[in-house]
Design a protein around this motif. Structure first.
Motif, PDB file in Angstrom:
ATOM      1  N   ARG A  47       2.121  55.235  40.483  1.00 21.92           N
ATOM      2  CA  ARG A  47       3.194  54.362  40.038  1.00 21.92           C
ATOM      3  C   ARG A  47       4.282  55.226  39.404  1.00 21.92           C
ATOM      4  O   ARG A  47       3.986  56.159  38.655  1.00 21.92           O
ATOM      5  N   ILE A  48       5.540  54.916  39.703  1.00 20.82           N
ATOM      6  CA  ILE A  48       6.683  55.653  39.145  1.00 20.82           C
ATOM      7  C   ILE A  48       7.596  54.643  38.473  1.00 20.82           C
ATOM      8  O   ILE A  48       8.023  53.663  39.103  1.00 20.82           O
ATOM      9  N   ALA A  49       7.892  54.848  37.193  1.00 20.91           N
ATOM     10  CA  ALA A  49       8.700  53.889  36.437  1.00 20.91           C
ATOM     11  C   ALA A  49       9.814  54.603  35.691  1.00 20.91           C
ATOM     12  O   ALA A  49       9.609  55.673  35.100  1.00 20.91           O
ATOM     13  N   ASP A  50      11.017  54.016  35.719  1.00 19.45           N
ATOM     14  CA  ASP A  50      12.133  54.492  34.916  1.00 19.45           C
ATOM     15  C   ASP A  50      12.024  53.908  33.512  1.00 19.45           C
ATOM     16  O   ASP A  50      11.661  52.746  33.341  1.00 19.45           O
ATOM     17  N   THR A  51      12.354  54.727  32.507  1.00 16.71           N
ATOM     18  CA  THR A  51      12.411  54.254  31.128  1.00 16.71           C
ATOM     19  C   THR A  51      13.807  54.509  30.592  1.00 16.71           C
ATOM     20  O   THR A  51      14.655  55.110  31.268  1.00 16.71           O
ATOM     21  N   ALA A  52      14.049  54.086  29.356  1.00 15.53           N
ATOM     22  CA  ALA A  52      15.371  54.278  28.763  1.00 15.53           C
ATOM     23  C   ALA A  52      15.704  55.750  28.591  1.00 15.53           C
ATOM     24  O   ALA A  52      16.882  56.136  28.581  1.00 15.53           O
ATOM     25  N   THR A  53      14.690  56.611  28.476  1.00  7.63           N
ATOM     26  CA  THR A  53      14.927  58.028  28.203  1.00  7.63           C
ATOM     27  C   THR A  53      14.335  58.967  29.246  1.00  7.63           C
ATOM     28  O   THR A  53      14.354  60.185  29.064  1.00  7.63           O
ATOM     29  N   GLY A  54      13.791  58.424  30.328  1.00  5.50           N
ATOM     30  CA  GLY A  54      13.193  59.330  31.306  1.00  5.50           C
ATOM     31  C   GLY A  54      12.329  58.626  32.326  1.00  5.50           C
ATOM     32  O   GLY A  54      12.714  57.591  32.869  1.00  5.50           O
ATOM     33  N   CYS A  55      11.125  59.162  32.547  1.00  6.83           N
ATOM     34  CA  CYS A  55      10.254  58.673  33.608  1.00  6.83           C
ATOM     35  C   CYS A  55       8.803  58.662  33.140  1.00  6.83           C
ATOM     36  O   CYS A  55       8.390  59.483  32.317  1.00  6.83           O
ATOM     37  N   ILE A  56       8.029  57.735  33.719  1.00  4.05           N
ATOM     38  CA  ILE A  56       6.579  57.723  33.561  1.00  4.05           C
ATOM     39  C   ILE A  56       5.965  57.645  34.953  1.00  4.05           C
ATOM     40  O   ILE A  56       6.288  56.753  35.741  1.00  4.05           O
ATOM     41  N   GLY A  72      -3.452  62.117  35.393  1.00  6.01           N
ATOM     42  CA  GLY A  72      -3.501  60.730  34.968  1.00  6.01           C
ATOM     43  C   GLY A  72      -2.126  60.150  34.681  1.00  6.01           C
ATOM     44  O   GLY A  72      -1.783  59.071  35.166  1.00  6.01           O
ATOM     45  N   GLN A  73      -1.328  60.874  33.900  1.00  8.75           N
ATOM     46  CA  GLN A  73       0.013  60.369  33.575  1.00  8.75           C
ATOM     47  C   GLN A  73       0.948  61.509  33.206  1.00  8.75           C
ATOM     48  O   GLN A  73       0.551  62.471  32.552  1.00  8.75           O
ATOM     49  N   ILE A  74       2.192  61.391  33.640  1.00  4.48           N
ATOM     50  CA  ILE A  74       3.277  62.286  33.260  1.00  4.48           C
ATOM     51  C   ILE A  74       4.336  61.447  32.558  1.00  4.48           C
ATOM     52  O   ILE A  74       4.818  60.460  33.123  1.00  4.48           O
ATOM     53  N   VAL A  98       1.710  65.723  29.928  1.00  2.00           N
ATOM     54  CA  VAL A  98       0.925  65.607  31.156  1.00  2.00           C
ATOM     55  C   VAL A  98      -0.529  65.465  30.727  1.00  2.00           C
ATOM     56  O   VAL A  98      -1.093  66.370  30.114  1.00  2.00           O
ATOM     57  N   THR A  99      -1.132  64.300  31.016  1.00  2.00           N
ATOM     58  CA  THR A  99      -2.459  64.008  30.486  1.00  2.00           C
ATOM     59  C   THR A  99      -3.486  63.763  31.579  1.00  2.00           C
ATOM     60  O   THR A  99      -3.156  63.424  32.713  1.00  2.00           O
ATOM     61  N   ASN A 100      -4.725  63.964  31.191  1.00  2.64           N
ATOM     62  CA  ASN A 100      -5.879  63.734  32.068  1.00  2.64           C
ATOM     63  C   ASN A 100      -5.746  64.528  33.369  1.00  2.64           C
ATOM     64  O   ASN A 100      -5.841  63.997  34.475  1.00  2.64           O
ATOM     65  N   ILE A 101      -5.551  65.841  33.222  1.00  5.25           N
ATOM     66  CA  ILE A 101      -5.450  66.751  34.365  1.00  5.25           C
ATOM     67  C   ILE A 101      -6.857  67.217  34.727  1.00  5.25           C
ATOM     68  O   ILE A 101      -7.619  67.664  33.864  1.00  5.25           O
ATOM     69  N   ASP A 125      -5.012  68.231  28.712  1.00  2.00           N
ATOM     70  CA  ASP A 125      -3.647  67.730  28.565  1.00  2.00           C
ATOM     71  C   ASP A 125      -2.702  68.889  28.297  1.00  2.00           C
ATOM     72  O   ASP A 125      -3.087  69.902  27.684  1.00  2.00           O
ATOM     73  N   LEU A 126      -1.441  68.757  28.735  1.00  2.00           N
ATOM     74  CA  LEU A 126      -0.376  69.710  28.443  1.00  2.00           C
ATOM     75  C   LEU A 126       0.771  68.973  27.764  1.00  2.00           C
ATOM     76  O   LEU A 126       1.030  67.806  28.068  1.00  2.00           O
TER      77      LEU A 126
END
Length: 302
Positions: A47-56, A72-74, A98-101, A125-126
């Motif tokens: 899943r790719i989502a735009d946020t007010a300050t960047g991306c998830i 897991g998530q960026i 960057v989590t759950n690598i 995680d990084l």
């Protein structure tokens, strides 16, 4: 490469915005940024989502085949993300988590083996966070860290001065972050992290068909003599003891270590820290330009 060069080199590679080389068309949202960079691949649950300050970005992959890594998530938060991309410039502020690598191989011939290998991995995680004042040139690396709950963590922090924007045609990693080092610190909460990740790199160039222990012991002796030779005005007795302990305990220097270096007198350029130099004379010359402090604490009993 000099041991002290490893941390700044990681900073050079990770602090550089990957979009510095993005070609037209310039991405204007997180989905097009994902596709343009081409470093990550989708999976069924991506899943790719735009946020007010960047991306998830969730549930994506890096690499392919046997070396594929699952993420897991960026989470990326950047001041004026797409403006920086369009201008090929360094943002004033950036935070990347960057989590759950974990290793997640693709093995069409044996999906069961791939499943077993992935379940056996210890995820990590990084995190990267920095701020940069273009007018003054001050660059603060607030956090560059790796955390693996089972094995510990490594955290690097730094302050650089005189950092300018990225050149139009960067050729070397240091082109992304030219400036003078004012302070650099490294904190290692080591319960096996150093042994798992750093030791294979540090001994990887030794002859594969020889017992490495004699070469390691000789290097330990040389480094300890080098530490002891430094004047106490630059490395005091307690710092020498902590450094000596770290070297003697190689390849398993378990414990809580904290190191910090600050230049003496004249500024020390970032480029000089990452310049290759494989002999002890080069390390001695480097140490002579810094004050160095080190602390050690035993890990609490479990």
């Amino acid at each position: 490469m000099r041991p002290l060069a490893l941390a700044p080199l990681a900073l050079a590679l990770l602090a550089a915005p990957a979009w510095a080389q993005v070609e037209e068309p310039v991405p204007t949202d997180c989905t097009s940024l994902f596709d343009t960079l081409g470093m990550l691949t989708r999976g069924p649950e991506t899943r790719i989502a735009d946020t007010a300050t960047g991306c998830i970005i969730t549930n994506t992959y890096f690499g392919a085949s046997y070396s594929r890594t699952a993420i897991g998530q960026i989470t990326l938060e950047v001041d004026d993300l797409f403006g920086a991309i369009a201008g090929h410039s360094r943002p004033a502020r950036l935070e990347l988590s960057v989590t759950n690598i974990r290793v997640s191989p693709e093995m069409d011939e044996s999906p069961l083996t791939a499943y077993i290998l992935e379940t056996q991995q210890a995820p990590f995680d990084l995190h990267l966070a920095y701020s940069w004042d273009e007018a003054s040139g001050d660059f603060d690396l607030d956090d560059l860290s790796m955390t693996m709950p089972a094995l510990g963590s490594l955290t690097i922090k730094a302050r650089l001065a005189g950092v300018s924007d990225i050149p139009d045609a960067p050729a070397e990693p240091t082109d992304y972050l030219r400036g003078n080092v004012e302070k650099l610190s490294l904190t290692l909460d080591n319960r096996g992290l150093f042994t798992a990740f750093a030791v294979p790199v540090l001994v990887g160039n030794l002859p594969y068909d020889e017992d490495p222990r004699p070469a390691i012991a000789a290097t330990q002796k040389t480094i300890i003599a080098l530490i002891e030779a430094q004047p106490e005005s630059q490395i005091n007795a307690s710092s020498k003891a902590a450094l000596t302990r770290f070297v003697n305990d190689f390849p398993k220097p378990n414990g809580f270590y904290q190191f910090e270096i600050t230049p003496i007198g004249a500024p020390v350029s970032f480029e000089s820290l990452v310049a290759p130099n494989d002999d002890m004379v080069g390390l001695l010359e480097l140490l002579a330009r810094f004050n160095l402090s080190a602390e050690f604490k035993e890990l609490p009993a479990e």
